[in-house]
Write a protein that holds these residues in place. Sequence first.
Motif, PDB file in Angstrom:
ATOM      1  N   LEU A 271       0.833  -1.207   0.000  1.00 21.89           N
ATOM      2  CA  LEU A 271       0.000   0.000   0.000  1.00 21.89           C
ATOM      3  C   LEU A 271       0.863   1.250   0.000  1.00 21.89           C
ATOM      4  CD1 LEU A 271      -2.798  -1.109   2.448  1.00 21.89           C
ATOM      5  CD2 LEU A 271      -2.956  -0.788  -0.004  1.00 21.89           C
ATOM      6  N   ALA A 272       2.003   1.203   0.685  1.00 24.87           N
ATOM      7  CA  ALA A 272       2.887   2.363   0.681  1.00 24.87           C
ATOM      8  C   ALA A 272       3.427   2.611  -0.720  1.00 24.87           C
ATOM      9  CB  ALA A 272       4.032   2.143   1.670  1.00 24.87           C
ATOM     10  N   ILE A 273       3.808   1.530  -1.410  1.00 25.40           N
ATOM     11  CA  ILE A 273       4.297   1.680  -2.780  1.00 25.40           C
ATOM     12  C   ILE A 273       3.193   2.269  -3.660  1.00 25.40           C
ATOM     13  CG2 ILE A 273       5.083   0.426  -4.818  1.00 25.40           C
ATOM     14  CD1 ILE A 273       6.552  -1.460  -3.065  1.00 25.40           C
ATOM     15  N   ALA A 274       1.977   1.762  -3.449  1.00 28.22           N
ATOM     16  CA  ALA A 274       0.868   2.283  -4.257  1.00 28.22           C
ATOM     17  C   ALA A 274       0.699   3.771  -4.023  1.00 28.22           C
ATOM     18  CB  ALA A 274      -0.422   1.539  -3.905  1.00 28.22           C
ATOM     19  N   ARG A 275       0.963   4.205  -2.806  1.00 27.56           N
ATOM     20  CA  ARG A 275       0.803   5.616  -2.525  1.00 27.56           C
ATOM     21  C   ARG A 275       1.821   6.486  -3.246  1.00 27.56           C
ATOM     22  NH1 ARG A 275       1.674   9.839   2.210  1.00 27.56           N
ATOM     23  NH2 ARG A 275       1.753  11.407   0.583  1.00 27.56           N
ATOM     24  N   VAL A 276       3.080   6.050  -3.284  1.00 24.44           N
ATOM     25  CA  VAL A 276       4.104   6.937  -3.845  1.00 24.44           C
ATOM     26  C   VAL A 276       4.292   6.769  -5.340  1.00 24.44           C
ATOM     27  CG1 VAL A 276       5.409   7.177  -1.739  1.00 24.44           C
ATOM     28  CG2 VAL A 276       5.958   5.348  -3.312  1.00 24.44           C
ATOM     29  N   ILE A 277       3.789   5.681  -5.909  1.00 25.23           N
ATOM     30  CA  ILE A 277       4.104   5.458  -7.316  1.00 25.23           C
ATOM     31  C   ILE A 277       3.413   6.496  -8.192  1.00 25.23           C
ATOM     32  CG2 ILE A 277       2.255   3.923  -8.102  1.00 25.23           C
ATOM     33  CD1 ILE A 277       4.443   2.042  -9.071  1.00 25.23           C
ATOM     34  N   GLY A 278       2.366   7.112  -7.674  1.00 26.76           N
ATOM     35  CA  GLY A 278       1.657   8.089  -8.482  1.00 26.76           C
ATOM     36  C   GLY A 278       2.071   9.524  -8.224  1.00 26.76           C
ATOM     37  N   GLU A 279       3.096   9.727  -7.411  1.00 31.99           N
ATOM     38  CA  GLU A 279       3.475  11.094  -7.056  1.00 31.99           C
ATOM     39  C   GLU A 279       4.182  11.764  -8.221  1.00 31.99           C
ATOM     40  OE1 GLU A 279       2.751  12.873  -4.645  1.00 31.99           O
ATOM     41  OE2 GLU A 279       1.975  11.498  -3.161  1.00 31.99           O
ATOM     42  N   THR A 280       3.681  12.899  -8.621  1.00 31.95           N
ATOM     43  CA  THR A 280       4.272  13.611  -9.745  1.00 31.95           C
ATOM     44  C   THR A 280       5.216  14.714  -9.302  1.00 31.95           C
ATOM     45  OG1 THR A 280       2.058  13.391 -10.661  1.00 31.95           O
ATOM     46  CG2 THR A 280       3.657  14.593 -11.965  1.00 31.95           C
ATOM     47  N   ALA A 281       4.747  15.551  -8.363  1.00 35.22           N
ATOM     48  CA  ALA A 281       5.455  16.801  -8.050  1.00 35.22           C
ATOM     49  C   ALA A 281       6.917  16.603  -7.671  1.00 35.22           C
ATOM     50  CB  ALA A 281       4.704  17.551  -6.961  1.00 35.22           C
ATOM     51  N   ALA A 341      -4.128  -1.973  -8.960  1.00 33.24           N
ATOM     52  CA  ALA A 341      -3.670  -3.355  -8.818  1.00 33.24           C
ATOM     53  C   ALA A 341      -2.860  -3.530  -7.541  1.00 33.24           C
ATOM     54  CB  ALA A 341      -2.818  -3.747 -10.037  1.00 33.24           C
ATOM     55  N   LEU A 342      -1.987  -2.553  -7.257  1.00 35.00           N
ATOM     56  CA  LEU A 342      -1.185  -2.653  -6.030  1.00 35.00           C
ATOM     57  C   LEU A 342      -2.075  -2.590  -4.794  1.00 35.00           C
ATOM     58  CD1 LEU A 342       1.927  -0.483  -6.893  1.00 35.00           C
ATOM     59  CD2 LEU A 342       1.890  -2.901  -6.356  1.00 35.00           C
ATOM     60  N   ASN A 343      -3.066  -1.699  -4.831  1.00 33.26           N
ATOM     61  CA  ASN A 343      -3.980  -1.613  -3.702  1.00 33.26           C
ATOM     62  C   ASN A 343      -4.687  -2.933  -3.465  1.00 33.26           C
ATOM     63  OD1 ASN A 343      -4.660   0.808  -2.070  1.00 33.26           O
ATOM     64  ND2 ASN A 343      -4.487   1.783  -4.066  1.00 33.26           N
ATOM     65  N   LEU A 344      -5.193  -3.482  -4.572  1.00 29.96           N
ATOM     66  CA  LEU A 344      -5.897  -4.753  -4.473  1.00 29.96           C
ATOM     67  C   LEU A 344      -4.973  -5.831  -3.950  1.00 29.96           C
ATOM     68  CD1 LEU A 344      -8.805  -4.850  -5.361  1.00 29.96           C
ATOM     69  CD2 LEU A 344      -8.108  -6.200  -7.326  1.00 29.96           C
ATOM     70  N   ALA A 345      -3.730  -5.872  -4.507  1.00 33.02           N
ATOM     71  CA  ALA A 345      -2.769  -6.887  -4.079  1.00 33.02           C
ATOM     72  C   ALA A 345      -2.499  -6.759  -2.594  1.00 33.02           C
ATOM     73  CB  ALA A 345      -1.474  -6.744  -4.881  1.00 33.02           C
ATOM     74  N   GLY A 346      -2.340  -5.511  -2.138  1.00 35.07           N
ATOM     75  CA  GLY A 346      -2.056  -5.299  -0.722  1.00 35.07           C
ATOM     76  C   GLY A 346      -3.161  -5.844   0.152  1.00 35.07           C
ATOM     77  N   ARG A 347      -4.399  -5.560  -0.244  1.00 37.21           N
ATOM     78  CA  ARG A 347      -5.496  -6.026   0.602  1.00 37.21           C
ATOM     79  C   ARG A 347      -5.663  -7.539   0.529  1.00 37.21           C
ATOM     80  NH1 ARG A 347      -7.856  -1.298   2.362  1.00 37.21           N
ATOM     81  NH2 ARG A 347      -7.618   0.376   0.871  1.00 37.21           N
ATOM     82  N   ILE A 348      -5.418  -8.107  -0.661  1.00 38.28           N
ATOM     83  CA  ILE A 348      -5.551  -9.558  -0.788  1.00 38.28           C
ATOM     84  C   ILE A 348      -4.492 -10.266   0.042  1.00 38.28           C
ATOM     85  CG2 ILE A 348      -5.313 -11.481  -2.396  1.00 38.28           C
ATOM     86  CD1 ILE A 348      -6.688  -9.857  -4.472  1.00 38.28           C
ATOM     87  N   ILE A 349      -3.260  -9.736  -0.007  1.00 42.89           N
ATOM     88  CA  ILE A 349      -2.192 -10.341   0.797  1.00 42.89           C
ATOM     89  C   ILE A 349      -2.582 -10.324   2.256  1.00 42.89           C
ATOM     90  CG2 ILE A 349       0.190 -10.100   1.554  1.00 42.89           C
ATOM     91  CD1 ILE A 349       0.857  -8.932  -1.133  1.00 42.89           C
ATOM     92  N   ALA A 350      -3.116  -9.176   2.698  1.00 42.19           N
ATOM     93  CA  ALA A 350      -3.488  -9.071   4.106  1.00 42.19           C
ATOM     94  C   ALA A 350      -4.580 -10.080   4.436  1.00 42.19           C
ATOM     95  CB  ALA A 350      -3.954  -7.658   4.415  1.00 42.19           C
ATOM     96  N   ARG A 351      -5.562 -10.160   3.556  1.00 41.97           N
ATOM     97  CA  ARG A 351      -6.677 -11.065   3.811  1.00 41.97           C
ATOM     98  C   ARG A 351      -6.256 -12.523   3.864  1.00 41.97           C
ATOM     99  NH1 ARG A 351     -11.969 -10.168   2.229  1.00 41.97           N
ATOM    100  NH2 ARG A 351     -12.999  -8.940   3.857  1.00 41.97           N
ATOM    101  N   LEU A 352      -5.475 -12.938   2.828  1.00 42.98           N
ATOM    102  CA  LEU A 352      -5.194 -14.368   2.687  1.00 42.98           C
ATOM    103  C   LEU A 352      -4.150 -14.872   3.661  1.00 42.98           C
ATOM    104  CD1 LEU A 352      -5.124 -14.968  -1.171  1.00 42.98           C
ATOM    105  CD2 LEU A 352      -6.911 -15.521   0.465  1.00 42.98           C
ATOM    106  N   PHE A 353      -3.131 -14.033   3.904  1.00 45.40           N
ATOM    107  CA  PHE A 353      -1.983 -14.568   4.624  1.00 45.40           C
ATOM    108  C   PHE A 353      -1.864 -14.068   6.048  1.00 45.40           C
ATOM    109  CE2 PHE A 353      -0.552 -16.756   1.074  1.00 45.40           C
ATOM    110  CZ  PHE A 353      -0.539 -15.935  -0.039  1.00 45.40           C
ATOM    111  N   ALA A 354      -2.808 -13.255   6.483  1.00 45.02           N
ATOM    112  CA  ALA A 354      -2.650 -12.677   7.823  1.00 45.02           C
ATOM    113  C   ALA A 354      -2.726 -13.761   8.878  1.00 45.02           C
ATOM    114  CB  ALA A 354      -3.737 -11.644   8.070  1.00 45.02           C
TER     115      ALA A 354
END
Lengths: 358, 371, 313
Positions: A271-281, A341-354
Amino acid sequence: MTTATPQRESTSGLAEMPLVRGNLPNWAPWATLVGAALVGVAASMGLGLHIALAILLAMLVHSVAIYAWSRAVEGGRRATDRLVTTIVTSAFLLALVPLISVVVTVLQKGLVRFDSEFFTFSMRGIVGEGGGAYHAIIGTLIVTGLAAAISIPIGLMSAVYLVEYGRGRLAKAVTFFVDVMTGIPSIVAGLFAYALFVLFFGPGVRMGLAGAVALSVLMVPVVVRSTEEMLKLVPNELREASYALGIPKWRTVVKIVLPTAVAGIASGVTLAIARVIGETAPLLIVAGTTTALNLNPFEDSRMATLPVFSYYSYALPGVPREPYLDRAWAAALTLILIVMALNLAGRIIARLFAPRVR
Amino acid sequence: MKRSTLRRAAMPAALVLTLVLTACGASNEDEPAADATGDATTEETTELSGSISGAGASSQAAAMEAWVAGFNTQFPDVTVSYDPIGSGGGREQFIAGGTLFGGTDSYFDEEELPLAQERCGGDLIEVPVYISPIAVAFNLKGVDELNLGPAEIAGIFAQEITTWNDPAIAKINPDADLPDTAITPVNRSDESGTTENFVEYLVATAPDVWTYEVSGVWPVKGGEAAQGTSGVVGAIEGGDGTIGYADASQVGELSVAKVGVGEEFVEYSPEAAAAVLEASTKVEGRGASSFAYDLARDTTESGTYPIVLVSYAMACPAYETQEEADLVKAFIGYIVSEEGQATAAESAGAAPIPDALRSEIEPVIEAISAG
Amino acid sequence: MTSLSPPGRTKAYQRPGDRIFSATATGAGITILVVLAGVAGFLLYEALPALRASPEDLPGGKNLAAYILPLAFGTLLSAMVALAIATPLAVGIALFISHYAPRKLAQGLGYVVDLLAAVPSIIFGLWGLAVLAPRSAELSVWLADNLGFIPFFAGPASATGRTMLTISLVLAVMILPIITAVSREVFLQTPRLHEEAALALGATRWEMIRVSVLPFGKSGVISAAMLGLGRALGETMAVAIILSPSGGVTFNLIGQGNPSTIAANIALQFPESSGVAVNTLIASGLALFLVTLLVNMVARYIVSRRSEFSGAN
């Protein structure tokens, strides 16, 4: 069906406060909704009202109708309750409008150039039509990868400090400022990275590594927060059992606590990667843009990244404009797909493997 | 598959995927560049290799892209990079020695010229390479053609003429059906050579209406401001009753006003823009290799379009190493050649420099040497 | 003979592994503080030339405060309007998800709103310019005609819609997910017993919320709003792409002359700036950093006054 209100003969004013009130039928809100929708349609077709205003009118009609009807049958308090339900539901639906609009717009405009050439060509030597964002995609991967390489160790160890070792004022200060750091404007992070690298390389420096540093300033607090949450979820019994067996603290953390929490940590990092990958400024300032593929983030040369590529294609197109604008939207679509996709992956990882699901 | 196996496989899988992606390489960068010229003359010229970098005017950015692409078809082993950071920054970096050549919308002023000459160890080469008409584009429902004289243009952009059916405009457009929509003037929000050239024109032709100084920063507050040429064009397209100035090559489908020159109203065209250069005088006292021009924007000669941007390339007649000299000579030589100018005309809508000027410039470029 | 150790604490033997590991962990924690201090420090260092320069050298020709103040005004105005629009909406959505929506759908709906948070800001900029600005232009004309007596809608309306109003709407959409997420968390933490007591006493759902949820969550909502404010203050790309920055300080939201914001101004001017202009931009960035720092510190302080739970016992 409305039940008849039983009349009570009594001296006090209980007649005005009967214990049993009428009830609106279950289909009542739906009826008023349909009626209001009809009014809205009539207004938009008959009076030529703009569709947004027609919907607003319909919502207004529905609220007023359900309130009045409920007030007459059920009484003021329940009428207010129904009104609030309507308001709250419309608030939620209103929030969906921009989301759907954004997704539809980006899909519409971005699919024009969503072809294989877009993903395999860079912009070197391309004037006008053709070309692609390959160099920008690779640039994004390199810069974000470096940022992750910098922030994951720092973030992880800081969280370990806060959970396992921190007691007292230093820990409180770190927690407080980690939270504060989540609010740093991205452009300030970019300026910081620029100022830092100017000290070593002189003014006008542009480097992929500087972009990674700026992104890691934004990434570290998110990693720390989510890792801290995950580490706190690991039951103390595990730690105590480990100590009881004579295992030193550091091995406990490394071999027992971290592996137990690793799924949650992975999800937090994603989720952190998903947050910064879209940073433009910040990347606009310190990484700049270029037309060719640049694989070296450690030399003083510009590196293209996907959001900056999209921005420059839109803001500084060549002649004719259309191919550049198409590429900008296609890059935006790629970006939003990657982030989702990264957001979804993050949540799926949390759900499946927690280790423990709340 | 067990969850733990999945977990263990995830990291290496991601790594392999990334490596594979990177190893692919951009398809267009792997292909050998098509050999445009015949085999006969390429014997010596294709041996040129190396890299040179320049920086400067963003107005030349599109043309530079085309020039670099065209240059690379002849010399595929040379890497040319141009950073469109703006004329001011370009001149600064050139003086500091950070770049080998540059682009600028205005020639070096009195303070900068000696510094540039010092950098070059002698004379400075300034040659006009990019001539672009600046169009006055507008978007008004029901009106496709419009005549505007300098006084009217100045009045509109100074925000003194505020509605389209103003008598001043109606007088010179007797056939147009002008509504009473408010005029929205659009200007550049960033510092720009286009703005500077446009304002120079207004000062030269309507000094009593346009009382502001010449500068790259738009002086009038309150209009609609947009970033870059594309922003201005987008802003004009985005509203009714908008009018703005922008590089003619980027106005696309917008309606363009005919500008008053003398008694006639002239539509922009590359030839008419280049004609202004021919009617202008060279600035004296800058050395034999400088071709800086004071543009005659108030010209009333027939067939000229006076709102024009002339952008220069700057270089030194002598460089430290033979390699640098050869590369700069080849690149600038290509830019001013017929072929180069035709490429710019096609891709960036520029006007090719007049042939007479080219024959004066080419010997100067050929003389670039080392030492 | 065993010698008894004196009363008092005896230090346990720390293995080298433990020492190194705990030092590394503490070091990482300290790095966070160092980085924050570094941000302030480096920005100050690079901003000093602008602070010391004389007015003629600065872009705009006047002194530094005169350069930054209109930008700061624009930043605050757009952020405040965005907050005013977003907060009631966010509270409504948070209430919907926590108390009104069917339980099975609630988490999914939370994800849907979080999707808004995932959209990168440049896409909001492109969308705002392509979709929202033309519609906002129509709305602005209506506002100027009918509500023109309010200073915010004084007009004349911009023909292109690239106004403070559009910016504020886009910012509101961008900060909505943050305020919603934090408010939702807070509303979900209302003690069940309070809620059930209210319901047992015959309160309707709204009355229960008004009496037990909202007072409990008030400080949480305030801090959520401040987090949203912090995000809105720092938003760069959407403003850079959409706004027409040709005006000075004005409350007119729908006109074509608007003050730019600090962040957007930096993004637009930086690539082509050199010399003291760069230092001026960094000085304005420093001002922005200090303001957002303050806002975030206050917000976090309010939140931290609530007790924290740890999953581990």
